[in-house]
Design a protein around this motif. Structure first.
Motif, PDB file in Angstrom:
ATOM      1  N   GLU A   1     -35.478 -44.438 -34.277  1.00  0.00           N
ATOM      2  CA  GLU A   1     -34.907 -44.200 -32.943  1.00  0.00           C
ATOM      3  C   GLU A   1     -33.394 -44.298 -32.970  1.00  0.00           C
ATOM      4  OE1 GLU A   1     -36.253 -44.936 -29.329  1.00  0.00           O
ATOM      5  OE2 GLU A   1     -38.386 -44.867 -29.746  1.00  0.00           O
ATOM      6  N   LYS A   2     -32.900 -45.196 -33.827  1.00  0.00           N
ATOM      7  CA  LYS A   2     -31.445 -45.299 -33.978  1.00  0.00           C
ATOM      8  C   LYS A   2     -30.904 -44.009 -34.543  1.00  0.00           C
ATOM      9  CE  LYS A   2     -30.351 -50.083 -35.122  1.00  0.00           C
ATOM     10  NZ  LYS A   2     -29.796 -50.949 -36.170  1.00  0.00           N
ATOM     11  N   GLU A   3     -31.581 -43.532 -35.587  1.00  0.00           N
ATOM     12  CA  GLU A   3     -31.071 -42.368 -36.298  1.00  0.00           C
ATOM     13  C   GLU A   3     -31.097 -41.131 -35.410  1.00  0.00           C
ATOM     14  OE1 GLU A   3     -31.436 -41.873 -40.904  1.00  0.00           O
ATOM     15  OE2 GLU A   3     -32.936 -40.629 -39.954  1.00  0.00           O
ATOM     16  N   SER A   4     -32.159 -40.987 -34.626  1.00  0.00           N
ATOM     17  CA  SER A   4     -32.259 -39.778 -33.804  1.00  0.00           C
ATOM     18  C   SER A   4     -31.472 -39.930 -32.506  1.00  0.00           C
ATOM     19  CB  SER A   4     -33.719 -39.480 -33.488  1.00  0.00           C
ATOM     20  OG  SER A   4     -34.229 -40.459 -32.628  1.00  0.00           O
ATOM     21  N   GLY A   5     -30.911 -41.110 -32.263  1.00  0.00           N
ATOM     22  CA  GLY A   5     -30.095 -41.299 -31.070  1.00  0.00           C
ATOM     23  C   GLY A   5     -30.882 -41.636 -29.825  1.00  0.00           C
ATOM     24  N   THR A   6     -32.226 -41.607 -29.918  1.00  0.00           N
ATOM     25  CA  THR A   6     -33.020 -41.865 -28.720  1.00  0.00           C
ATOM     26  C   THR A   6     -32.848 -43.293 -28.226  1.00  0.00           C
ATOM     27  OG1 THR A   6     -34.864 -42.227 -30.222  1.00  0.00           O
ATOM     28  CG2 THR A   6     -34.798 -40.137 -29.067  1.00  0.00           C
TER      29      THR A   6
ATOM     30  N   GLU B   1     -30.104 -44.803 -27.831  1.00  0.00           N
ATOM     31  CA  GLU B   1     -29.009 -44.758 -26.866  1.00  0.00           C
ATOM     32  C   GLU B   1     -29.555 -44.477 -25.468  1.00  0.00           C
ATOM     33  OE1 GLU B   1     -24.949 -43.949 -27.807  1.00  0.00           O
ATOM     34  OE2 GLU B   1     -25.976 -45.831 -28.108  1.00  0.00           O
ATOM     35  N   GLN B   2     -30.436 -43.460 -25.444  1.00  0.00           N
ATOM     36  CA  GLN B   2     -31.008 -43.061 -24.162  1.00  0.00           C
ATOM     37  C   GLN B   2     -31.861 -44.196 -23.585  1.00  0.00           C
ATOM     38  OE1 GLN B   2     -30.587 -39.205 -23.459  1.00  0.00           O
ATOM     39  NE2 GLN B   2     -30.358 -40.369 -21.607  1.00  0.00           N
ATOM     40  N   MET B   3     -32.566 -44.921 -24.474  1.00  0.00           N
ATOM     41  CA  MET B   3     -33.372 -46.046 -24.008  1.00  0.00           C
ATOM     42  C   MET B   3     -32.471 -47.163 -23.504  1.00  0.00           C
ATOM     43  SD  MET B   3     -36.477 -45.337 -24.067  1.00  0.00           S
ATOM     44  CE  MET B   3     -36.941 -46.971 -23.503  1.00  0.00           C
TER      45      MET B   3
END
Lengths: 303, 370
Positions: B202-207, B209-211
């Motif tokens: 999730e860190k790598e895909s940036g999600t 951030e959204q969370m």
């Protein structure tokens, strides 16, 4: 709505923010215009409560971004520059998920996103990862909107999107803004500046100027000429050598030349002819945002 | 809130093409293939005999060795150098040299020395092979002694033999020893490493951030990452019990409840460990590499293959730092020896300590806003 004071943030040796201060009024569409590396994303991350500034303060609707982050997050819609939705969930599932984590429902706020979501509806069973770039941005905007935020933070929403989709996207922003949502948007494209109520020109972690686009253009202090000739490549160097020429940049098919009062077009043409240029065209032009940015950025670098 | 997050996680896991199949396949593969492949039993060693005596006794020894299932007589020669060449060419694993005067010395009661040369490129084969060969030869010598009871020297040592009784694993079967420990390894991978990889993903895909801009709190977010893998881990563990029972006829002497109890504490500790890794790794690549390092360390230091008790002192001391060591010991004790909870308080305390330590570290090393 947004009040920032003296925001500073360093990454190691790099100053990403060097004392940023500005205010955004309720209902404004505020653009932050600057090239890559200007510090736009850092500023957005500070405002989105994801990053702490080293010093300075920022409040949104009276809530401090560092202290009241929990309350603030319900009122913010943040769309990062990079597509950050779940690629393995479908369009519909993403929207539903982000609605539920905010304690909202799609039905309750459908009116807000209806305009955008209608374009996505044919693909609602498709996984987000399989959408085109423009569609991804629309979905991301929907997800950032679905909890009915008071402030939208959009970090470079149109970067890497085709011109038609960019236009559509700005039309949507205009309509959302019309519904009373305050929007803070960043972009590296100077031509998008004119679509904002007010803009800040940003470079090297500082704001060069904050004003209405027309105000910024009106402040342009020099005479500006578009110059064309048969040999464009040699022309740039020759123009820069001439006394009285303050700056000269290549802009598409012509060079934009800023001069002080001492240098007129007739003299410029004679000079260029003496340097062996042919079919010289010189015309007075009104400065654009990009000319203003170049001028301000040049002044900032001490030229 | 947690419910929605879990719903999303399960959706993603089930939608993943590989993961659910892998989760079912992995325990079966681990239990079916590894114990059989990683078997230290040594059979059918190619034996070369260099008979420099060529007497009835020496050929009787050769026949005796050839009759054993452990060895296959490849070559009978009288030239040691030639036999050694066979080892170099990898045609013989082990060479026995019978010296000239073997029979005469035996009959006269003089000590006889035989030389065993083993190819130890494969350590287990070389070591065990020469031990087997040695014991067959000493069998032979005691046979001879009883035959030659009226030895002229008359100074025969009283002959006795050792009867070994192996407790808890009477036939010294390798799978019996390995299977319980493999279950631990499996649980460590599923419940410790997979959720950590998921978070780093999730860190790598940036999600993430959204969370992070949602009102979702840290704890439900973490729990939503851990719980699915806990569930998966326990399902896999239960599959393992079934496979162990069906394939190896292996059921714990002790109670399943004790195992599940220990598994819960162990999983808690390993999840914490995974979270620590996920806090430090920025990309999946980094996380994978860290985990790879720890998996190897765990395998080598926690007694999966080499019993902890036979490690040097310093290594035994180091192995105390690994939670896997305790749970592997517990699994073997419960499975083979039937230990109850009362016998296992020390490892229980150790695992609880690890759980507190790693989870505490995970909480401290995590800062929601950098």
């Amino acid at each position: 709505m947004v009040v920032a004071r003296e925001l500073r943030r360093r990454y190691g040796e790099t100053d990403a923010l060097r004392g940023i201060g500005f205010e955004v009024g309720r209902g404004e569409l505020f653009g932050i215009i600057g090239p890559d590396g200007a510090g736009k994303t850092t500023l957005f991350r500070v405002l989105a409560t994801l990053l702490l500034a080293d010093s300075g303060s920022a409040t949104i609707d009276g809530l401090d971004v560092a202290r009241d982050y929990a309350a603030l997050r319900r009122r913010l819609g943040y769309m990062p520059g990079r597509f950050s939705l779940y690629q393995d969930l479908t369009v519909e599932e993403n929207l539903e998920f982000f609605a539920t984590v905010f304690g909202a429902t799609i039905e309750a706020n459908y009116a807000l996103v209806a305009d955008i979501y209608r374009q996505l509806e044919p693909f609602k069973k498709r996984r987000a990862g399989a959408l085109s770039g423009g569609m991804k941005q629309k979905l991301a905007l929907c997800c950032a909107l679905i909890h009915k935020p008071e402030l939208l933070l959009l970090d470079e929403p149109t970067t890497g999107v085709d011109p038609v989709s960019r236009k559509e996207f700005w039309d949507m922003l205009g309509r959302l803004n019309g519904q009373g949502i305050t929007i803070l948007v960043s972009t590296p494209y100077m031509d998008e500046a004119g679509l904002c109520d007010r803009i800040a020109l940003m470079q090297g972690g500082s704001f060069l100027d904050v004003d209405r686009p027309a105000g910024i253009v009106a402040k342009y202090p020099h005479a500006l000429w578009a110059v064309r000739a048969s040999r464009m490549s040699g022309l740039l160097g020759d123009l820069r050598d001439k006394a009285g020429v303050l700056s000269c940049f290549a802009f598409g098919d012509s060079h934009h030349v800023a001069t002080d009062g001492s240098l007129g077009p007739a003299e410029l043409e004679r000079y260029l002819a003496s340097r062996g240029h042919e079919s010289i065209e010189i015309g007075r032009i009104e400065p654009g945002i990009e000319d203003c940015f170049m001028d301000l950025a040049g002044a900032g670098e001490g030229r | 809130m947690l419910r929605y997050l879990l719903e999303k996680e399960f959706k993603q896991i089930l939608r993943n093409k590989m993961l659910p199949r892998f989760i079912l396949l992995f325990p079966c593969m681990a239990l079916l293939v590894f114990p059989l492949a990683a078997n230290f039993e040594v059979r059918h060693l190619s034996l070369g005999i260099v008979d420099c005596d060529r007497s009835p006794y020496s050929s009787r020894l050769a026949r005796k060795l050839a009759a054993s299932t452990l060895f296959r007589l490849e070559e009978l020669s009288s030239d040691y150098a030639k036999a050694l060449k066979e080892i170099e060419l990898d045609r013989a694993d082990i060479v026995l040299e019978i010296p000239a005067g073997f029979e005469r010395r035996l009959v006269e009661g003089e000590p006889v020395e035989l030389m065993i040369s083993a190819n130890s490129v494969n350590g287990a084969k070389g070591g065990l092979g020469s031990a087997y060969l040695g014991s067959l030869v000493s069998d032979f010598s005691s046979e001879l002694r009883s035959e030659l009871g009226n030895s002229p020297a008359g100074n025969l040592a009283p002959s006795f033999s050792i009867l070994t009784l192996y407790r808890y694993n009477p036939r010294l079967e390798y799978p019996v020893y390995m299977v319980p420990a493999l279950m631990v390894m499996l649980l460590a991978m599923l419940c410790g490493f997979l959720p950590a990889l998921n978070i780093v993903g999730e860190k790598e895909s940036g999600t993430i951030e959204q969370m992070n801009v949602t009102p979702v709190r840290r704890l439900p977010f973490i729990l939503s990452k851990l719980i699915p893998y806990w569930v998966i881990g326990f399902i896999a563990l239960t599959i393992c019990f079934g496979v162990a029972r069906l394939v190896y006829g292996l059921a714990p002497e002790g109670s399943f409840l004790v195992i599940y109890l220990f598994a819960s504490v162990f999983v808690l500790a390993l999840s914490g460990f995974g979270l620590v890794i996920s806090n430090y790794a920025k990309t999946i690549q980094q996380a994978m590499f860290m985990m790879f390092f720890f998996v190897i360390t765990f395998v080598l230091m926690s007694g999966l293959y080499t019993p902890v008790a036979s490690m040097p002192d310093w290594a035994q001391a180091v192995s105390r730092l690994f939670p896997l060591r305790y749970f592997m010991a517990v699994m073997r004790l419960v499975y083979l020896k039937g230990s109850g909870l009362g016998d296992l308080l020390v490892p229980l305390a150790a695992l609880l300590g690890f759980a507190a330590f790693f989870n505490g570290w995970a909480v401290l090393s995590y800062r929601k806003k950098s």
